[in-house]
Enzyme design. Structure first.
Site, PDB file in Angstrom:
ATOM      1  N   ILE A   1       0.190  10.706   3.452  1.00  0.00           N
ATOM      2  CA  ILE A   1       1.340  11.086   2.622  1.00  0.00           C
ATOM      3  C   ILE A   1       1.457  12.606   2.533  1.00  0.00           C
ATOM      4  O   ILE A   1       2.552  13.157   2.553  1.00  0.00           O
ATOM      5  CB  ILE A   1       1.204  10.491   1.199  1.00  0.00           C
TER       6      ILE A   1
ATOM      7  N   TYR B   1      -0.599   3.335   5.704  1.00  0.00           N
ATOM      8  CA  TYR B   1      -0.679   4.733   5.253  1.00  0.00           C
ATOM      9  C   TYR B   1      -1.638   4.885   4.083  1.00  0.00           C
ATOM     10  O   TYR B   1      -1.976   3.913   3.400  1.00  0.00           O
ATOM     11  CB  TYR B   1       0.709   5.271   4.890  1.00  0.00           C
ATOM     12  N   CYS B   2      -2.093   6.128   3.913  1.00  0.00           N
ATOM     13  CA  CYS B   2      -2.971   6.457   2.784  1.00  0.00           C
ATOM     14  C   CYS B   2      -2.698   7.909   2.422  1.00  0.00           C
ATOM     15  O   CYS B   2      -1.744   8.503   2.911  1.00  0.00           O
ATOM     16  CB  CYS B   2      -4.429   6.242   3.165  1.00  0.00           C
ATOM     17  N   THR B   3      -3.527   8.482   1.575  1.00  0.00           N
ATOM     18  CA  THR B   3      -3.248   9.834   1.081  1.00  0.00           C
ATOM     19  C   THR B   3      -3.364  10.889   2.179  1.00  0.00           C
ATOM     20  O   THR B   3      -2.458  11.682   2.388  1.00  0.00           O
ATOM     21  CB  THR B   3      -4.202  10.195  -0.080  1.00  0.00           C
TER      22      THR B   3
END
Ligand SMILES: [Zn+2]
Ligand SMILES: [Zn+2]
Length: 194
Positions: free
Chosen positions: A77, A48-50
């Site tokens: 996110i 996952y990342c922003t």
């Protein structure tokens, strides 16, 4: 869960039990992730990342490197937090979601999982050092912000009180790299913007 963001983003907020890949650049981070996850090749891996773009690239890379069950969090996110709120789901992200706007992040939960880099008290507010020649990105509590006048050190605080002309002289020759307090390597590091 594997966090594919920068260490300073991970520091103030991340998913429960998420693995941090402590690298200064995304390019270094991918091979580092392969090495760190080598014994988990058969396991389910969620990256996952922003906003979802970085982890999509990362998961494609992991599949290419022979990992079997790699997924990415679509929309990152940001999308996750919205879905949790909308659908009233149990939230597994703790702390603050770091984003590059003026607030440098949005609180997802009220927990403060990081510490002030100067005094060690719980704090999750990123600031850039007020000394333009330094501009270090670091976490500072309100008390230290006042004591150090938003500077990262006594040295920088002395510099901001010099006449503008003198400060300009000191700035000459300093490269334009972005300074980031690198906790994962316990040193001050200078990373370039790409
Ligand atoms: Zn402090
Ligand atoms: Zn500074």
């Amino acid at each position: 869960m594997v966090d594919m963001r920068n260490h300073y983003e991970y520091e103030v907020g991340h998913f429960e039990n998420a693995i941090e890949i402590p690298s200064d650049t995304f390019r270094e981070q991918l091979p580092m992730a392969v090495k760190m996850l080598d014994d988990k090749r058969e396991k389910n891996i969620i990256m996952y990342c922003t906003g979802g773009i970085r982890c999509e690239k990362a998961s494609a890379y992991m599949l290419y490197k022979g990992f079997k069950n790699v997924f990415h969090l679509e929309g990152g996110i940001i999308n996750y937090v919205n879905s949790v709120k909308e659908k009233n789901l149990e939230n597994k992200f703790h702390g603050k979601n770091f984003v590059f706007d003026q607030r440098l992040g949005e609180k997802v939960t009220d927990e403060i999982i990081s510490k002030c880099h100067q005094c060690g008290k719980p704090a999750d507010t990123h600031v850039n050092c007020a000394n333009d020649a330094c501009h270090l990105l670091f976490i500072q509590c309100d008390e230290c912000k006042e004591n150090y006048e938003s500077c990262c050190s006594k040295e920088c605080q002395d510099i901001i009180h010099l006449p503008p002309e003198e400060q300009k002289k000191l700035r000459a020759g300093v490269d334009k790299g972005r300074n980031v307090f690198n906790k994962s390597k316990a040193r001050m590091s200078r990373i370039s913007k790409n």
